[in-house]
Design a protein around this motif. Structure first.
Motif, PDB file in Angstrom:
ATOM      1  N   GLN A 153     -35.029  -9.493 -13.540  1.00  0.00           N
ATOM      2  CA  GLN A 153     -34.388  -9.912 -12.294  1.00  0.00           C
ATOM      3  C   GLN A 153     -33.102  -9.136 -12.039  1.00  0.00           C
ATOM      4  O   GLN A 153     -32.183  -9.174 -12.866  1.00  0.00           O
ATOM      5  CB  GLN A 153     -34.059 -11.407 -12.338  1.00  0.00           C
ATOM      6  CG  GLN A 153     -35.206 -12.297 -11.903  1.00  0.00           C
ATOM      7  CD  GLN A 153     -34.747 -13.736 -11.726  1.00  0.00           C
ATOM      8  OE1 GLN A 153     -34.245 -14.354 -12.651  1.00  0.00           O
ATOM      9  NE2 GLN A 153     -34.931 -14.259 -10.528  1.00  0.00           N
ATOM     10  N   PRO A 154     -32.995  -8.454 -10.901  1.00  0.00           N
ATOM     11  CA  PRO A 154     -31.722  -7.817 -10.544  1.00  0.00           C
ATOM     12  C   PRO A 154     -30.624  -8.868 -10.396  1.00  0.00           C
ATOM     13  O   PRO A 154     -30.885  -9.983  -9.933  1.00  0.00           O
ATOM     14  CB  PRO A 154     -32.030  -7.147  -9.202  1.00  0.00           C
ATOM     15  CG  PRO A 154     -33.512  -7.039  -9.145  1.00  0.00           C
ATOM     16  CD  PRO A 154     -34.047  -8.212  -9.902  1.00  0.00           C
ATOM     17  N   LEU A 155     -29.424  -8.509 -10.787  1.00  0.00           N
ATOM     18  CA  LEU A 155     -28.314  -9.462 -10.755  1.00  0.00           C
ATOM     19  C   LEU A 155     -27.136  -8.870  -9.995  1.00  0.00           C
ATOM     20  O   LEU A 155     -26.597  -7.829 -10.382  1.00  0.00           O
ATOM     21  CB  LEU A 155     -27.885  -9.822 -12.183  1.00  0.00           C
ATOM     22  CG  LEU A 155     -26.671 -10.756 -12.320  1.00  0.00           C
ATOM     23  CD1 LEU A 155     -26.936 -12.095 -11.645  1.00  0.00           C
ATOM     24  CD2 LEU A 155     -26.317 -10.950 -13.791  1.00  0.00           C
ATOM     25  N   LEU A 156     -26.753  -9.538  -8.899  1.00  0.00           N
ATOM     26  CA  LEU A 156     -25.561  -9.187  -8.136  1.00  0.00           C
ATOM     27  C   LEU A 156     -24.484 -10.208  -8.450  1.00  0.00           C
ATOM     28  O   LEU A 156     -24.680 -11.418  -8.254  1.00  0.00           O
ATOM     29  CB  LEU A 156     -25.870  -9.173  -6.633  1.00  0.00           C
ATOM     30  CG  LEU A 156     -24.677  -9.098  -5.669  1.00  0.00           C
ATOM     31  CD1 LEU A 156     -23.777  -7.917  -5.964  1.00  0.00           C
ATOM     32  CD2 LEU A 156     -25.163  -9.063  -4.228  1.00  0.00           C
ATOM     33  N   MET A 157     -23.349  -9.749  -8.959  1.00  0.00           N
ATOM     34  CA  MET A 157     -22.252 -10.624  -9.357  1.00  0.00           C
ATOM     35  C   MET A 157     -21.041 -10.372  -8.466  1.00  0.00           C
ATOM     36  O   MET A 157     -20.648  -9.221  -8.263  1.00  0.00           O
ATOM     37  CB  MET A 157     -21.871 -10.352 -10.820  1.00  0.00           C
ATOM     38  CG  MET A 157     -22.996 -10.634 -11.810  1.00  0.00           C
ATOM     39  SD  MET A 157     -22.787  -9.728 -13.373  1.00  0.00           S
ATOM     40  CE  MET A 157     -23.299  -8.070 -12.839  1.00  0.00           C
ATOM     41  N   VAL A 158     -20.455 -11.438  -7.956  1.00  0.00           N
ATOM     42  CA  VAL A 158     -19.247 -11.356  -7.145  1.00  0.00           C
ATOM     43  C   VAL A 158     -18.177 -12.174  -7.834  1.00  0.00           C
ATOM     44  O   VAL A 158     -18.371 -13.376  -8.086  1.00  0.00           O
ATOM     45  CB  VAL A 158     -19.488 -11.877  -5.717  1.00  0.00           C
ATOM     46  CG1 VAL A 158     -18.208 -11.797  -4.898  1.00  0.00           C
ATOM     47  CG2 VAL A 158     -20.610 -11.096  -5.044  1.00  0.00           C
ATOM     48  N   ALA A 159     -17.046 -11.542  -8.159  1.00  0.00           N
ATOM     49  CA  ALA A 159     -15.998 -12.230  -8.907  1.00  0.00           C
ATOM     50  C   ALA A 159     -14.629 -11.848  -8.387  1.00  0.00           C
ATOM     51  O   ALA A 159     -14.396 -10.697  -8.003  1.00  0.00           O
ATOM     52  CB  ALA A 159     -16.096 -11.895 -10.394  1.00  0.00           C
ATOM     53  N   ASN A 214     -36.369 -10.340  -5.412  1.00  0.00           N
ATOM     54  CA  ASN A 214     -36.227 -11.621  -6.119  1.00  0.00           C
ATOM     55  C   ASN A 214     -35.001 -11.623  -7.042  1.00  0.00           C
ATOM     56  O   ASN A 214     -35.020 -12.194  -8.128  1.00  0.00           O
ATOM     57  CB  ASN A 214     -37.485 -11.945  -6.930  1.00  0.00           C
ATOM     58  CG  ASN A 214     -37.517 -13.390  -7.402  1.00  0.00           C
ATOM     59  OD1 ASN A 214     -37.085 -14.296  -6.686  1.00  0.00           O
ATOM     60  ND2 ASN A 214     -38.011 -13.621  -8.607  1.00  0.00           N
ATOM     61  N   GLY A 215     -33.924 -10.975  -6.591  1.00  0.00           N
ATOM     62  CA  GLY A 215     -32.716 -10.917  -7.398  1.00  0.00           C
ATOM     63  C   GLY A 215     -31.876 -12.172  -7.281  1.00  0.00           C
ATOM     64  O   GLY A 215     -32.178 -13.088  -6.500  1.00  0.00           O
ATOM     65  N   LEU A 216     -30.816 -12.221  -8.076  1.00  0.00           N
ATOM     66  CA  LEU A 216     -29.900 -13.353  -8.079  1.00  0.00           C
ATOM     67  C   LEU A 216     -28.528 -12.920  -7.577  1.00  0.00           C
ATOM     68  O   LEU A 216     -28.119 -11.773  -7.776  1.00  0.00           O
ATOM     69  CB  LEU A 216     -29.749 -13.917  -9.492  1.00  0.00           C
ATOM     70  CG  LEU A 216     -31.011 -14.411 -10.193  1.00  0.00           C
ATOM     71  CD1 LEU A 216     -30.674 -14.900 -11.590  1.00  0.00           C
ATOM     72  CD2 LEU A 216     -31.685 -15.518  -9.392  1.00  0.00           C
ATOM     73  N   LEU A 217     -27.822 -13.854  -6.958  1.00  0.00           N
ATOM     74  CA  LEU A 217     -26.441 -13.653  -6.568  1.00  0.00           C
ATOM     75  C   LEU A 217     -25.594 -14.718  -7.241  1.00  0.00           C
ATOM     76  O   LEU A 217     -25.754 -15.914  -6.969  1.00  0.00           O
ATOM     77  CB  LEU A 217     -26.277 -13.749  -5.045  1.00  0.00           C
ATOM     78  CG  LEU A 217     -24.843 -13.808  -4.508  1.00  0.00           C
ATOM     79  CD1 LEU A 217     -24.036 -12.583  -4.934  1.00  0.00           C
ATOM     80  CD2 LEU A 217     -24.824 -13.955  -2.991  1.00  0.00           C
TER      81      LEU A 217
END
Length: 435
Positions: free
Chosen positions: A290-296, A384-387
């Motif tokens: 699963q691709p993972l996009l992280m915002v911090a 189908n990635g995650l944010l």
């Protein structure tokens, strides 16, 4: 036995052929309400009752009439906010006009040290009273750690013995502060900055396995309020935390965050400390593909660092994209060397930075998402990635606005865009951890 005890005991434990199935629903942000709901269902099932346990995001308001007994466990986080998997249910509940043909009890979890104590539970309760499914005594408000209160409540009202030793609640650990170092640069102003703290188990315990998504709870001396921190790294014998200074003006008075001040300035190296450990209460490790996009923003980078490190260590094949924001690149670019090394090695597919106090125009993480909004949608909808988002509460509305706009551009319909966004929340493709 008081009136409420008598009512609930008879409600829960009338034979199935008289009362039908029990529905146990939950709205949970860090897993506490979910754990209590699942354990309640397990105990009821073991006693011979037919009980279903579902997040409220999977519960239809119209189908509540199929159950004569409904229990709801709900937490409140942030400034009186609903957990993400309870928002749509509450909206649909508010829209219903005809009375419900069921009885509902609510176990609400909150903290009196914050404003709008148990607000989510209270709002649900008001609606169920309006729909003639609850009375004043059908709401249980719980302050702080709910486990002991839940055990007492469940034993009192059900006649069963909930074995607290098998409940997946927080575990108390004795640890020692073994390292502390600055994450900010020497140019950072004195009231800002963050520190990397390494804690080691006081005694080796092979039953404790730390992993990304874990939360560590700390209560400063002479205080009662526990502060939860996401782990930024895990080891066989301990964890790393990222602790930011908390200093702000309240009128003419300078206020210092008690827990951060304790950990940064007052807790000595090699000094023991009692903490609580919640396994995977936060942002959990995605599937390898699963691709993972992280915002911090700020110290919200902590869980993202742990996720990245574990993704690298486990050889996850999917892409990692980080959007990080703070004020100044030369002062508070936390974990700069680690992130730049990950980007150079290809372990971090993409790194976007938003430092709001640089340049003529302030730039925030939501602006980076806005500039790349259709790329973000491809990650979420096509791949189908995650944010995952971690930072202060105002991030949620800003990012929601960007994503709903992007969905409207793609779908051509404003209403459908909002529905699609809520579905992404319900499926936990978008997850917020706010503090």
């Amino acid at each position: 036995m008081n009136q409420f005890s008598f009512y609930l005991k008879n409600l829960l434990f009338t034979p199935i052929y008289e009362q039908g199935d029990i529905l146990i629903g939950y709205a949970s942000q860090t897993g506490t309400a979910k754990g209590l709901a699942e354990k309640s269902a397990e105990l009821l099932q073991a006693s011979g009752r037919s009980a279903s346990c579902l997040p409220l995001s999977q519960v239809s308001v119209e189908e509540l009439d199929n159950y004569q007994q409904v229990l709801i466990f709900v937490s409140t986080y942030g400034h009186g906010e609903f957990p993400d998997n309870g928002i749509a249910f509450f909206d649909r509940l508010c829209e219903r006009t005809n009375p419900l043909n069921t009885k509902v009890d609510i176990f609400a979890i909150g903290d009196r040290n914050y404003g709008l104590f148990c607000e989510a539970g209270k709002l649900l309760h008001e609606q169920f009273i309006r729909l003639e499914a609850a009375h004043d005594n059908n709401l249980q408000l719980v302050d702080g750690a709910p486990y002991q209160r839940w055990q007492q409540w469940f034993a009192d009202y059900s006649g069963l013995n909930p074995d607290g030793s098998v409940l997946d609640g927080p575990v108390q650990l004795a640890m020692t502060l073994t390292e502390r170092g600055e994450l900010h640069s020497q140019h950072c102003s004195i009231e800002r900055g963050a520190y990397r703290l390494r804690f080691t188990l006081a005694q080796t315990d092979k039953t404790i396995q730390f992993q990304s998504g874990d939360l560590i709870g700390v209560v400063p001396p002479n205080e009662t309020l526990e502060r939860l921190y996401s782990v930024s790294d895990v080891f066989d014998d301990g964890v790393e935390l990222c602790i930011g200074k908390v200093v702000y003006q309240q009128g003419e008075v300078e206020v210092v965050g008690k827990c951060s001040d304790y950990l940064i300035n007052r807790l000595s190296l090699n000094q023991p400390i009692e903490v609580s450990h919640r396994a995977q209460g936060g942002l959990v490790l995605p599937k390898p593909q699963q691709p993972l996009l992280m915002v911090a923003t700020g110290t919200g980078i902590a869980p993202m660092m742990c996720l990245l490190r574990e993704r690298v260590a486990t050889g996850a094949s999917a892409s990692n994209w980080l959007v990080f924001g703070n004020r100044h690149s030369e002062q508070d670019f936390y974990y700069q060397q680690d992130l730049e090394q990950m980007r150079s090695s290809g372990q971090l597919s993409r790194l976007d930075l938003a430092f709001s106090r640089e340049g003529d125009k302030k730039v925030y993480v939501q602006d980076k998402l806005q500039q790349n909004r259709q790329h973000v949608l491809r990650w979420l909808l096509d791949d189908n990635g995650l944010l995952y988002v971690c930072g202060q509460p105002m991030l949620k509305s800003a990012i929601r606005e960007v994503l709903v706009q992007a969905l409207q551009e793609r779908l051509g319909d404003a209403t459908e865009a909002k529905v699609q966004y809520q579905q992404l929340l319900d499926k936990q493709q978008i997850v917020y951890e706010l503090y």
